[in-house]
Design a protein around this motif. Structure first.
Motif, PDB file in Angstrom:
ATOM      1  N   THR A 107      16.971  50.376  46.992  1.00 35.38           N
ATOM      2  CA  THR A 107      15.719  51.116  46.914  1.00 35.38           C
ATOM      3  C   THR A 107      15.105  51.014  45.532  1.00 35.38           C
ATOM      4  OG1 THR A 107      16.500  52.652  48.601  1.00 35.38           O
ATOM      5  CG2 THR A 107      14.636  53.355  47.228  1.00 35.38           C
ATOM      6  N   HIS A 108      15.928  51.269  44.460  1.00 38.01           N
ATOM      7  CA  HIS A 108      15.376  51.221  43.096  1.00 38.01           C
ATOM      8  C   HIS A 108      14.915  49.821  42.735  1.00 38.01           C
ATOM      9  CE1 HIS A 108      16.442  55.337  42.211  1.00 38.01           C
ATOM     10  NE2 HIS A 108      17.690  55.122  42.656  1.00 38.01           N
ATOM     11  N   ALA A 109      15.672  48.798  43.144  1.00 36.69           N
ATOM     12  CA  ALA A 109      15.259  47.424  42.849  1.00 36.69           C
ATOM     13  C   ALA A 109      13.976  47.071  43.590  1.00 36.69           C
ATOM     14  CB  ALA A 109      16.385  46.460  43.242  1.00 36.69           C
ATOM     15  N   ARG A 110      13.900  47.545  44.817  1.00 36.24           N
ATOM     16  CA  ARG A 110      12.689  47.264  45.576  1.00 36.24           C
ATOM     17  C   ARG A 110      11.469  47.941  44.940  1.00 36.24           C
ATOM     18  NH1 ARG A 110      14.624  48.320  50.119  1.00 36.24           N
ATOM     19  NH2 ARG A 110      13.859  50.461  50.443  1.00 36.24           N
ATOM     20  N   TYR A 111      11.663  49.182  44.461  1.00 41.03           N
ATOM     21  CA  TYR A 111      10.568  49.882  43.792  1.00 41.03           C
ATOM     22  C   TYR A 111      10.135  49.150  42.528  1.00 41.03           C
ATOM     23  CZ  TYR A 111      11.063  53.917  46.879  1.00 41.03           C
ATOM     24  OH  TYR A 111      11.108  54.737  47.964  1.00 41.03           O
ATOM     25  N   ARG A 112      11.149  48.661  41.760  1.00 31.64           N
ATOM     26  CA  ARG A 112      10.794  47.944  40.531  1.00 31.64           C
ATOM     27  C   ARG A 112      10.009  46.669  40.846  1.00 31.64           C
ATOM     28  NH1 ARG A 112      16.057  49.485  39.124  1.00 31.64           N
ATOM     29  NH2 ARG A 112      16.859  47.430  39.669  1.00 31.64           N
ATOM     30  N   GLU A 113      10.422  45.969  41.894  1.00 27.43           N
ATOM     31  CA  GLU A 113       9.708  44.748  42.261  1.00 27.43           C
ATOM     32  C   GLU A 113       8.279  45.065  42.736  1.00 27.43           C
ATOM     33  OE1 GLU A 113       8.736  40.838  42.890  1.00 27.43           O
ATOM     34  OE2 GLU A 113      10.419  41.747  41.786  1.00 27.43           O
ATOM     35  N   ILE A 114       8.185  46.160  43.478  1.00 24.72           N
ATOM     36  CA  ILE A 114       6.844  46.557  43.939  1.00 24.72           C
ATOM     37  C   ILE A 114       5.971  46.932  42.760  1.00 24.72           C
ATOM     38  CG2 ILE A 114       5.595  48.329  45.217  1.00 24.72           C
ATOM     39  CD1 ILE A 114       7.914  48.308  47.237  1.00 24.72           C
ATOM     40  N   GLU A 115       6.543  47.667  41.784  1.00 23.66           N
ATOM     41  CA  GLU A 115       5.773  48.044  40.594  1.00 23.66           C
ATOM     42  C   GLU A 115       5.349  46.815  39.806  1.00 23.66           C
ATOM     43  OE1 GLU A 115       8.243  50.679  38.405  1.00 23.66           O
ATOM     44  OE2 GLU A 115       7.867  52.411  39.723  1.00 23.66           O
ATOM     45  N   ALA A 116       6.256  45.828  39.718  1.00 21.00           N
ATOM     46  CA  ALA A 116       5.909  44.597  38.997  1.00 21.00           C
ATOM     47  C   ALA A 116       4.763  43.882  39.701  1.00 21.00           C
ATOM     48  CB  ALA A 116       7.135  43.693  38.903  1.00 21.00           C
ATOM     49  N   ARG A 117       4.861  43.824  41.029  1.00 21.64           N
ATOM     50  CA  ARG A 117       3.783  43.166  41.768  1.00 21.64           C
ATOM     51  C   ARG A 117       2.452  43.911  41.592  1.00 21.64           C
ATOM     52  NH1 ARG A 117       6.056  41.064  47.621  1.00 21.64           N
ATOM     53  NH2 ARG A 117       7.770  39.746  46.816  1.00 21.64           N
ATOM     54  N   MET A 118       2.515  45.239  41.626  1.00 24.38           N
ATOM     55  CA  MET A 118       1.299  46.030  41.461  1.00 24.38           C
ATOM     56  C   MET A 118       0.721  45.840  40.067  1.00 24.38           C
ATOM     57  SD  MET A 118       2.338  49.544  43.459  1.00 24.38           S
ATOM     58  CE  MET A 118       0.726  50.262  43.218  1.00 24.38           C
ATOM     59  N   ARG A 119       1.641  45.727  39.063  1.00 22.39           N
ATOM     60  CA  ARG A 119       1.162  45.521  37.700  1.00 22.39           C
ATOM     61  C   ARG A 119       0.465  44.167  37.573  1.00 22.39           C
ATOM     62  NH1 ARG A 119       5.371  46.866  35.620  1.00 22.39           N
ATOM     63  NH2 ARG A 119       6.403  44.830  35.387  1.00 22.39           N
ATOM     64  N   ARG A 120       1.081  43.113  38.158  1.00 21.86           N
ATOM     65  CA  ARG A 120       0.474  41.796  38.096  1.00 21.86           C
ATOM     66  C   ARG A 120      -0.866  41.776  38.835  1.00 21.86           C
ATOM     67  NH1 ARG A 120       5.915  40.251  38.972  1.00 21.86           N
ATOM     68  NH2 ARG A 120       5.513  39.886  41.204  1.00 21.86           N
ATOM     69  N   HIS A 121      -0.907  42.484  39.970  1.00 23.42           N
ATOM     70  CA  HIS A 121      -2.172  42.562  40.723  1.00 23.42           C
ATOM     71  C   HIS A 121      -3.244  43.258  39.903  1.00 23.42           C
ATOM     72  CE1 HIS A 121      -4.833  42.820  44.170  1.00 23.42           C
ATOM     73  NE2 HIS A 121      -4.974  44.130  43.936  1.00 23.42           N
ATOM     74  N   ALA A 122      -2.902  44.358  39.237  1.00 22.14           N
ATOM     75  CA  ALA A 122      -3.874  45.080  38.418  1.00 22.14           C
ATOM     76  C   ALA A 122      -4.346  44.223  37.257  1.00 22.14           C
ATOM     77  CB  ALA A 122      -3.255  46.379  37.904  1.00 22.14           C
ATOM     78  N   GLU A 123      -3.395  43.476  36.657  1.00 26.11           N
ATOM     79  CA  GLU A 123      -3.783  42.599  35.554  1.00 26.11           C
ATOM     80  C   GLU A 123      -4.729  41.506  36.040  1.00 26.11           C
ATOM     81  OE1 GLU A 123      -0.094  41.229  34.097  1.00 26.11           O
ATOM     82  OE2 GLU A 123       0.371  43.052  32.945  1.00 26.11           O
ATOM     83  N   ALA A 124      -4.424  40.958  37.222  1.00 29.33           N
ATOM     84  CA  ALA A 124      -5.301  39.915  37.759  1.00 29.33           C
ATOM     85  C   ALA A 124      -6.693  40.465  38.062  1.00 29.33           C
ATOM     86  CB  ALA A 124      -4.684  39.320  39.023  1.00 29.33           C
ATOM     87  N   GLU A 125      -6.759  41.678  38.615  1.00 28.61           N
ATOM     88  CA  GLU A 125      -8.068  42.283  38.904  1.00 28.61           C
ATOM     89  C   GLU A 125      -8.828  42.557  37.619  1.00 28.61           C
ATOM     90  OE1 GLU A 125      -7.537  45.717  41.346  1.00 28.61           O
ATOM     91  OE2 GLU A 125      -7.772  44.543  43.193  1.00 28.61           O
ATOM     92  N   ALA A 126      -8.082  43.032  36.590  1.00 24.15           N
ATOM     93  CA  ALA A 126      -8.732  43.303  35.313  1.00 24.15           C
ATOM     94  C   ALA A 126      -9.290  42.021  34.704  1.00 24.15           C
ATOM     95  CB  ALA A 126      -7.747  43.973  34.347  1.00 24.15           C
ATOM     96  N   ALA A 127      -8.490  40.953  34.781  1.00 23.04           N
ATOM     97  CA  ALA A 127      -8.960  39.678  34.245  1.00 23.04           C
ATOM     98  C   ALA A 127     -10.172  39.183  35.019  1.00 23.04           C
ATOM     99  CB  ALA A 127      -7.829  38.645  34.298  1.00 23.04           C
ATOM    100  N   ASP A 128     -10.152  39.345  36.337  1.00 23.69           N
ATOM    101  CA  ASP A 128     -11.291  38.919  37.149  1.00 23.69           C
ATOM    102  C   ASP A 128     -12.538  39.732  36.820  1.00 23.69           C
ATOM    103  OD1 ASP A 128     -12.457  37.428  39.464  1.00 23.69           O
ATOM    104  OD2 ASP A 128     -12.637  39.456  40.263  1.00 23.69           O
ATOM    105  N   LEU A 129     -12.341  41.049  36.594  1.00 21.25           N
ATOM    106  CA  LEU A 129     -13.460  41.911  36.219  1.00 21.25           C
ATOM    107  C   LEU A 129     -14.052  41.488  34.887  1.00 21.25           C
ATOM    108  CD1 LEU A 129     -15.230  44.400  36.663  1.00 21.25           C
ATOM    109  CD2 LEU A 129     -13.425  45.777  35.597  1.00 21.25           C
ATOM    110  N   VAL A 130     -13.171  41.186  33.925  1.00 18.84           N
ATOM    111  CA  VAL A 130     -13.649  40.755  32.615  1.00 18.84           C
ATOM    112  C   VAL A 130     -14.429  39.447  32.744  1.00 18.84           C
ATOM    113  CG1 VAL A 130     -12.908  39.919  30.348  1.00 18.84           C
ATOM    114  CG2 VAL A 130     -11.828  41.948  31.337  1.00 18.84           C
ATOM    115  N   ALA A 131     -13.907  38.527  33.573  1.00 21.64           N
ATOM    116  CA  ALA A 131     -14.591  37.247  33.759  1.00 21.64           C
ATOM    117  C   ALA A 131     -15.954  37.449  34.406  1.00 21.64           C
ATOM    118  CB  ALA A 131     -13.729  36.317  34.602  1.00 21.64           C
TER     119      ALA A 131
END
Length: 287
Positions: free
Chosen positions: A16-40
């Protein structure tokens, strides 16, 4: 929520904890990608706005240059003296002289309009007599209108308007009178040409054609049928009168201002001249 659901489906074997960490990492990467797209996208929007502003500024600068050029040309034209009376700063033609030119053109037009129906267009003597008579009549009307204008106008107030006010008022009065006279002569010409044989023949033809239409054949004497036939005849008569007026005016104008005769070019004339036999005197000179 979509990323968490996908992570739960794709990582079922992780704790469960590993799955949560992986989900958080994916969400972080998604947010970073959206932020980069917004900046572009913001940078692209700013670039487009800058381009539009630059284009607008360039257009404004060009418009300012065109306005300055137009103002300079207008000032140069305004500085030119009147070609007719020599009045300074009249843009080549002062208002009074412009009205005089238009008045003269209208008087000539009125004479030609009268000649379209009261003289044989091919008889230049008759046309000249009619135009002279019309000129006399229009000039008399101009004089009468000016006399009437002077009666109802305070001379002191007119002179106070400027040194050229009287002259300008007289020219404007003449123009208005000639314009009204030309319109009256045009209307009279249409009426008289509408009574010509050609116009009346076209009217009779249009009248009969309208009554022969299927919806009038049953009751040709009814009010509706007679009204429609009369209207068709009137329209045909008017069209014919307008056509005759245009044709005769064109003929009269052409006679008044004939096309200049231009000699044939030498390339066409030389062969003809070379083919002519020389006379005895010329042969003797050549010998």
């Amino acid at each position: 929520m979509r990323i968490a659901a996908e992570g739960g489906q794709e990582l079922p074997s992780l704790e469960t904890h590993a799955r949560y960490r992986e989900i958080e990492a994916r969400m972080r990467r998604h947010a970073e990608a959206e932020a980069a797209d917004l900046v572009a996208r913001q940078a692209e929007a700013q670039q487009r706005a800058a381009q539009r502003a630059a284009a607008h500024a360039e257009a404004e600068a060009q418009a300012a240059i065109e306005r300055e050029r137009a103002a300079a040309e207008a000032a140069a034209r305004q500085a030119v003296a009147c070609a007719d009376c020599g009045r300074e700063r009249s843009a080549g033609l002062c208002e009074a002289c412009d009205h005089r030119r238009q008045t003269e053109a209208l008087i000539r037009e009125a004479g030609l309009l009268a000649a379209t129906w009261s003289a044989d267009p091919s008889d230049q003597v008759a046309v000249a007599a009619v135009t002279a008579e019309v000129r006399t009549a229009v000039e008399a009307a101009i004089a009468a209108e000016w006399a009437q204008f002077q009666k109802i106008t305070d001379p002191a107030a007119l002179k106070a308007a400027g040194p050229d006010a009287v002259e300008g008022a007289a020219a404007h009065n003449a123009f208005l009178t000639a314009e009204s006279a030309a319109a009256e002569y045009r209307q009279q010409a249409l009426v008289m040409l509408g009574r010509s044989e050609d116009a009346e023949a076209e009217a009779r033809k249009a009248y009969a054609t309208e009554l022969s239409k299927p919806w009038h054949q049953a009751l040709p004497d009814s009010d509706d049928a007679q009204r429609a036939a009369t209207e068709a005849a009137t329209q045909a008569q008017t069209r014919t009168a307008e056509h005759l007026l245009a044709m005769r005016l064109e003929q009269l104008r052409t006679q008044a201002h004939p096309e200049p005769i231009r000699p044939a070019p030498w390339s066409q004339r030389l062969p003809e001249l070379a083919a002519r036999p020389l006379d005895g005197e010329t042969l003797e000179v050549i010998a």
